[in-house]
Write a protein that holds these residues in place. Structure first.
Motif, PDB file in Angstrom:
ATOM      1  N   GLU A   1    -100.135  -2.908 -41.202  1.00 11.79           N
ATOM      2  CA  GLU A   1    -101.318  -2.713 -42.044  1.00 11.79           C
ATOM      3  C   GLU A   1    -102.482  -2.141 -41.236  1.00 11.79           C
ATOM      4  O   GLU A   1    -103.269  -1.345 -41.749  1.00 11.79           O
ATOM      5  N   ILE A   2    -102.590  -2.520 -39.955  1.00 14.01           N
ATOM      6  CA  ILE A   2    -103.699  -2.037 -39.126  1.00 14.01           C
ATOM      7  C   ILE A   2    -103.521  -0.568 -38.776  1.00 14.01           C
ATOM      8  O   ILE A   2    -104.446   0.237 -38.893  1.00 14.01           O
ATOM      9  N   ASN A   3    -102.322  -0.202 -38.345  1.00 16.16           N
ATOM     10  CA  ASN A   3    -102.051   1.154 -37.897  1.00 16.16           C
ATOM     11  C   ASN A   3    -100.880   1.708 -38.699  1.00 16.16           C
ATOM     12  O   ASN A   3     -99.717   1.370 -38.446  1.00 16.16           O
ATOM     13  N   GLU A   4    -101.198   2.536 -39.689  1.00 14.71           N
ATOM     14  CA  GLU A   4    -100.151   3.081 -40.546  1.00 14.71           C
ATOM     15  C   GLU A   4     -99.313   4.150 -39.841  1.00 14.71           C
ATOM     16  O   GLU A   4     -98.216   4.481 -40.293  1.00 14.71           O
ATOM     17  N   GLU A   5     -99.814   4.708 -38.747  1.00 19.21           N
ATOM     18  CA  GLU A   5     -99.042   5.733 -38.040  1.00 19.21           C
ATOM     19  C   GLU A   5     -97.804   5.150 -37.382  1.00 19.21           C
ATOM     20  O   GLU A   5     -96.787   5.819 -37.246  1.00 19.21           O
ATOM     21  N   TYR A   6     -97.892   3.910 -36.930  1.00 16.68           N
ATOM     22  CA  TYR A   6     -96.746   3.256 -36.285  1.00 16.68           C
ATOM     23  C   TYR A   6     -96.300   2.085 -37.166  1.00 16.68           C
ATOM     24  O   TYR A   6     -96.579   0.924 -36.879  1.00 16.68           O
ATOM     25  N   ASN A   7     -95.651   2.401 -38.262  1.00 22.15           N
ATOM     26  CA  ASN A   7     -95.247   1.410 -39.256  1.00 22.15           C
ATOM     27  C   ASN A   7     -93.950   0.727 -38.814  1.00 22.15           C
ATOM     28  O   ASN A   7     -92.956   1.388 -38.541  1.00 22.15           O
ATOM     29  N   VAL A   8     -93.996  -0.592 -38.716  1.00 23.09           N
ATOM     30  CA  VAL A   8     -92.805  -1.369 -38.321  1.00 23.09           C
ATOM     31  C   VAL A   8     -92.460  -2.393 -39.404  1.00 23.09           C
ATOM     32  O   VAL A   8     -91.913  -3.450 -39.109  1.00 23.09           O
ATOM     33  N   SER A   9     -92.781  -2.066 -40.643  1.00 18.68           N
ATOM     34  CA  SER A   9     -92.515  -3.003 -41.740  1.00 18.68           C
ATOM     35  C   SER A   9     -91.023  -3.229 -41.949  1.00 18.68           C
ATOM     36  O   SER A   9     -90.603  -4.318 -42.346  1.00 18.68           O
ATOM     37  N   GLN A  10     -90.200  -2.203 -41.685  1.00 21.42           N
ATOM     38  CA  GLN A  10     -88.750  -2.378 -41.853  1.00 21.42           C
ATOM     39  C   GLN A  10     -88.191  -3.373 -40.843  1.00 21.42           C
ATOM     40  O   GLN A  10     -87.320  -4.187 -41.172  1.00 21.42           O
ATOM     41  N   LEU A  11     -88.699  -3.328 -39.616  1.00 22.38           N
ATOM     42  CA  LEU A  11     -88.278  -4.303 -38.612  1.00 22.38           C
ATOM     43  C   LEU A  11     -88.727  -5.707 -39.015  1.00 22.38           C
ATOM     44  O   LEU A  11     -87.987  -6.687 -38.836  1.00 22.38           O
ATOM     45  N   ALA A  12     -89.929  -5.807 -39.564  1.00 18.30           N
ATOM     46  CA  ALA A  12     -90.415  -7.107 -40.026  1.00 18.30           C
ATOM     47  C   ALA A  12     -89.541  -7.650 -41.150  1.00 18.30           C
ATOM     48  O   ALA A  12     -89.197  -8.842 -41.167  1.00 18.30           O
TER      49      ALA A  12
END
Length: 392
Positions: free
Chosen positions: A224-235
């Motif tokens: 949410e803070i940095n959309e350029e480095y999205n790691v939501s899939q890992l989460a």
């Protein structure tokens, strides 16, 4: 399937209590003396100390009339009053909202302050000042969220340790009585099996499940803070792994308990029945008298065993209930805050609050998983003891 399991457990507890009342009505002076002797077997300083600790903390929210001993909680039936429990749970639930009201107020205030700074961000000649202020507020909110998550984890781990300590104190006494009744195969299997899962459950939740949920929450917030480095899939992957491990752990425990429990109950019943047949038929006069006396002792002592088992089930539920409500209130505070603030402050801060609230509720599910294991273990031990006696 869940409705069937709940109905089955309720019927079992009702039958146990009903059988106990019938046996109590037919007691003789010899039975009363036997019950007094069996009561002495279940006296434990550790169990009494833990029960007194529960009373000191939650006495005002529990419908208890007799509280001298943990085995007395089912003697007068006050513990089974739905209306008293509903009023006690409601009072405790509202009290937790009052206690954690400061957290709710801080979340709302700081979020609205961040919205105000975001509106004024273009009014500053030096926009970096506003950005720094925004980040400071975000950091404070993050600190509050992590502290609340740690508090939920503390409630969960403490409750699991309390249940484990209670089971480790109760099982040797309970299984020794079952062994005296002839449940040798049951005790031989369940003693190491339940003790193993009792010891492992705390480590499993605190060392595996909690870190997975915490990493999942942090990665979602980072996305949410940095959309350029999205790691939501890992989460999402870490969260799914945690749920799969919890489901597998619970499935293995319940499956082995159910299948092996039925087998050991039949084996014990057949073995004792064969021993009674040999004794009564091959030892003249004395053998038949001995088997009849044994049946009398077993029937009279069944009330004590079922009563202690039911009391242990109630104590496990009490140990679980109040920490679950505490964690539930913490999770709801974050979810309610996110829902109220979304119309005016939709963005990374609201999403961060919402994700942390979800993961606090996931921690509550881990606590419920362990409590279901211990609850089912005690219920199965009571049922297995009764099954083997019926087969005799």
């Amino acid at each position: 399937m869940n409705k069937f399991i709940i109905s089955f457990v309720v019927v079992v507890i009702v039958i146990i209590g009903w059988n106990g009342s019938i046996t109590h009505a037919e007691e003789t002076p010899e039975d009363e003396q036997l019950q007094e002797e069996l009561n002495e077997l279940f006296e434990s300083e550790d169990l009494e100390r833990q029960w007194q600790g529960l009373l000191n903390e939650y006495r005002d929210f529990m419908p208890l009339d007799q509280t001298d001993s943990w085995r007395d909680i089912i003697s007068d039936g006050s513990i089974f009053s739905p209306s008293d429990w509903l009023s006690g749970i409601t009072a405790f639930f509202l009290n937790e909202w009052v206690v954690n009201g400061k957290t709710l107020g801080m979340l709302i205030f700081l979020t609205l302050l961040s919205v105000f700074l975001k509106v004024l961000i273009h009014s500053f000649e030096n926009q970096s000042v506003a950005k720094v202020s925004y980040l400071v507020i975000f950091g404070v909110l993050m600190t509050i969220a992590v502290a609340s998550f740690h508090q939920a984890v503390t409630y969960t781990v403490d409750a699991i340790e309390a249940m484990s300590h209670f089971m480790l104190s109760l099982l040797p006494l309970f299984l020794s009585v079952m062994a005296a009744f002839g449940n040798i195969a049951t005790v031989a299997f369940f003693n190491p099996f339940i003790l193993f899962f009792t010891q492992v459950s705390g480590f499993f939740v605190s060392a595996i499940i909690v870190p997975l949920f915490f990493l999942s929450a942090i990665l979602h917030i980072a996305s949410e803070i940095n959309e350029e480095y999205n790691v939501s899939q890992l989460a999402n992957l870490l969260r799914q792994v945690a749920f799969i491990l919890m489901g597998g752990f619970l499935t293995i425990f319940l499956t082995v308990m159910s299948l092996q429990g039925a087998n050991t109950a039949v084996a014990d019943g057949v073995a004792v029945r064969a021993a009674k047949f040999v004794t009564s038929n091959f030892i003249p006069v004395v053998g038949r008298m001995f088997t009849e006396a044994t049946d009398t002792v077993l029937s009279a002592s069944l009330l004590i065993k079922n009563g202690v088992g039911l009391a242990g089930i109630v104590v496990i539920l009490i140990i679980t209930l109040f920490p679950v409500l505490k964690v539930l209130v913490l999770g709801l505070i974050f979810r309610v805050s996110a829902a109220l603030l979304q119309p005016v402050a939709d963005g990374p801060i609201v999403n961060m609050i919402d994700w942390m609230g979800k993961h606090i509720l996931y921690i509550m599910l881990a606590l419920l998983m362990v409590s279901i294991m211990f609850f089912f273990a005690l219920v199965m031990l009571v049922i297995i003891g009764n099954m083997s006696l019926m087969i005799r």
